[in-house]
Design an enzyme around this catalytic site. Structure first.
Site, PDB file in Angstrom:
ATOM      1  N   GLU A 144      -5.130  -8.624  -0.435  1.00  0.00           N
ATOM      2  CA  GLU A 144      -5.985  -8.239   0.701  1.00  0.00           C
ATOM      3  C   GLU A 144      -7.407  -8.098   0.189  1.00  0.00           C
ATOM      4  O   GLU A 144      -7.680  -7.280  -0.690  1.00  0.00           O
ATOM      5  CB  GLU A 144      -5.521  -6.928   1.356  1.00  0.00           C
ATOM      6  CG  GLU A 144      -4.220  -7.048   2.132  1.00  0.00           C
ATOM      7  CD  GLU A 144      -3.890  -5.800   2.953  1.00  0.00           C
ATOM      8  OE1 GLU A 144      -4.840  -5.113   3.410  1.00  0.00           O
ATOM      9  OE2 GLU A 144      -2.695  -5.516   3.139  1.00  0.00           O
ATOM     10  N   GLU A 200       0.832  -1.214   0.000  1.00  0.00           N
ATOM     11  CA  GLU A 200       0.000   0.000   0.000  1.00  0.00           C
ATOM     12  C   GLU A 200       0.861   1.256   0.000  1.00  0.00           C
ATOM     13  O   GLU A 200       0.701   2.149   0.849  1.00  0.00           O
ATOM     14  CB  GLU A 200      -0.977  -0.020   1.180  1.00  0.00           C
ATOM     15  CG  GLU A 200      -2.014  -1.115   1.043  1.00  0.00           C
ATOM     16  CD  GLU A 200      -3.167  -1.032   2.042  1.00  0.00           C
ATOM     17  OE1 GLU A 200      -3.170  -0.122   2.907  1.00  0.00           O
ATOM     18  OE2 GLU A 200      -4.079  -1.879   1.954  1.00  0.00           O
TER      19      GLU A 200
END
Length: 513
Positions: A317, A194
């Protein structure tokens, strides 16, 4: 008059949405060669809440079966569903984790503050050696996420050397001093996490340059070729995917994608895990099914630069994210797991199966005690969630050949909004046995299903079902078996056609013998 016209318009819309009441379709079984990677069924274990500490890694005094401090009832449960890979140490935690703090004698390891998740102090007793011992016990492949956000190129390079080099070097010497002679040969390697957010708040262009730099020095040592996964997009950021594919595709094995289904659609109040009405259930499923759109559109961007589909889309995710359970640490992300979550899992895995030409790996968030967990623990107690049982029912798809299913589905309608009631995926295993997994999202209606097969000889359908009376039902420590699979006897053969009726709120797995 206007009100009458509006009423009639709504009535016509509602009638048209509900015109179809059954599923009819066709399964193509001839000349198929697209494999469903087992790594689609991967999992995620972050240093977050009670996933590692008080999850996998427990106090020496806890009265459960252990190998060292690794909790073995959890290991046994995950082995039973053929867990193919496990992602660690994060998540956001990965970009504040410095691997050298987690090696050597446990009593000499420095403590650290987990600034992302609850501000708790960790003693680093669970580090590289402990994680890889866990993977060995699980019989699974490790997927390690390296630190780009607060780390250095040298730090990541030396971690790879420590893990994978079998010759004479400072890092292999250090590994041997810490009790491990042979390299682990770790292949799956995440270069940051991220990076658009908690991993550094970078732009796509800046991260692409950083990925190229870090990936260059993450070396392939003899016997181990790294499968480098670039930190990919948040949800529908297609520009991020475009930039990474344009600038970095030649260095990556895969490009990640993160997406969470938020029941309410609002991060400020995501909704309860167990206390919700049909409208919120519907919005949860609508948001979960958006995964198909995201995978389709990100795949289209990747196709521009990689028409041969050499780069994997890695959805490392995913899951449903609700408010934490009342009275628990908000930074620990502990939520219950209802029948709704099982329907999210079944639908999402069907989506990944059907996109297995591009989706080669995925990781549910997370394995134990965090978000859409497979397993919940309370001291020496342990329970398996409805989501766990979906993975158990779907494990027959791992490494099987995808069988495309063409079908039409009735709509599930709430407040004049609709979504397809039924989703399906199918595969043929190495023994030639056909497996189908089906989900009925409709909260009230049985959905009849009729499927024809291309040139397939079969005589009997054997089924398993996961369902419950309400979408809010869940397994608790008082009732750990409230929701679990049962035999499904509602499938039959009519000529060459498979016929069955899917109960409301159900996940059904069918094997054709």
């Amino acid at each position: 008059m206007k009100k009458t016209i509006l009423f009639l318009s709504c009535l016509v819309l509602t009638l048209s949405l509900n015109a179809q009441t059954s599923v009819s379709g066709y399964v193509s079984t001839v000349n198929q060669n697209q494999q469903i990677s087992k790594h689609i069924y991967g999992h995620f274990s972050e240093h977050l809440g009670r996933c590692i500490y008080d999850g996998f890694w427990v106090d020496k005094s806890l009265n459960v079966k252990k190998e060292g401090r690794i909790r073995m009832d959890i290991v046994d449960a995950l082995k039973a569903i053929n867990i193919p890979n496990l992602r660690w140490p994060g998540g956001c935690f990965a970009d504040e984790y410095h691997w050298r703090d987690g090696i050597g004698a446990p009593n000499s390891r420095p403590k650290m503050v987990n600034t992302n998740w609850g501000g708790v102090t960790e003693d680093n007793s669970f580090g590289t050696h402990e994680f890889l011992e866990l993977c060995k016990l699980l019989g699974t492949e490790p997927y390690i996420s390296g630190n780009v956000g607060s780390g250095t190129v040298e730090e990541m390079s030396k971690w790879v050397e420590y893990l994978n080099f079998d010759g004479e070097s400072p890092m292999s010497k250090l590994r041997k001093e810490n009790g491990r002679t042979e390299p682990w040969k770790v292949s799956f390697w995440g270069v940051g996490n991220e990076s658009w957010g908690c991993g550094g708040n970078m732009t796509a262009e800046y991260y692409a340059d950083q990925f190229n730099r870090y990936a260059t020095y993450s070396r392939d040592y003899p016997g181990t070729k790294l499968k480098k996964v670039a930190g990919g997009a948040n949800s529908d950021d297609y520009n991020w995917t475009d930039v990474l594919m344009r600038k970095s595709r030649n260095q990556m094995w895969g490009l990640s994608l993160h997406y969470y289904a938020i029941p309410t659609g609002s991060w400020g109040n995501k909704g309860s895990a167990t206390d919700f009405e049909e409208q919120e259930y519907f919005s949860s499923m609508k948001n979960a099914l958006r995964m198909d759109e995201l995978v389709t559109k990100h795949s289209a961007v990747m196709d521009k630069y990689d028409p041969a589909k050499k780069v994997a889309l890695v959805v490392d995710e995913w899951g449903i994210w609700t408010n934490v359970e009342p009275g628990t640490n908000p930074g620990f992300l502990y939520q219950q797991n209802s029948l709704r979550d099982a329907l999210v899992a079944g639908s999402t895995l069907n989506i990944f199966n059907n996109h297995s030409d591009r989706v080669k790996m995925a990781n549910l968030a997370q394995t134990v005690n965090v978000l859409q967990a497979l397993i919940l623990t309370e001291k020496d107690k342990m329970l398996l969630t409805p989501t766990y049982w979906v993975f158990d029912m779907y494990k027959t798809h791992q490494e099987a050949t995808l069988l495309p299913v063409k079908f039409t589905s009735p709509n599930y309608v709430v407040n004049n909004k609709s979504l397809p009631s039924v989703n399906i995926s199918a595969s043929k295993d190495k023994n030639g046995v056909v497996h189908l997994t089906m989900v009925n999202l409709d909260a009230k209606n049985n959905i009849p299903v009729k499927l024809n097969f291309e040139d397939l000889n079969w005589s009997k359908a054997v089924g398993t079902i996961l369902t419950s009376a309400k979408f809010t039902d869940y397994n608790s420590f008082d009732q750990p078996n409230k929701i679990k699979p049962a035999a499904f006897n509602g499938a039959s053969k009519n000529g060459d056609q498979l016929q069955l009726s899917l109960p409301p709120l159900s996940v059904v797995a069918i094997t054709l013998n």
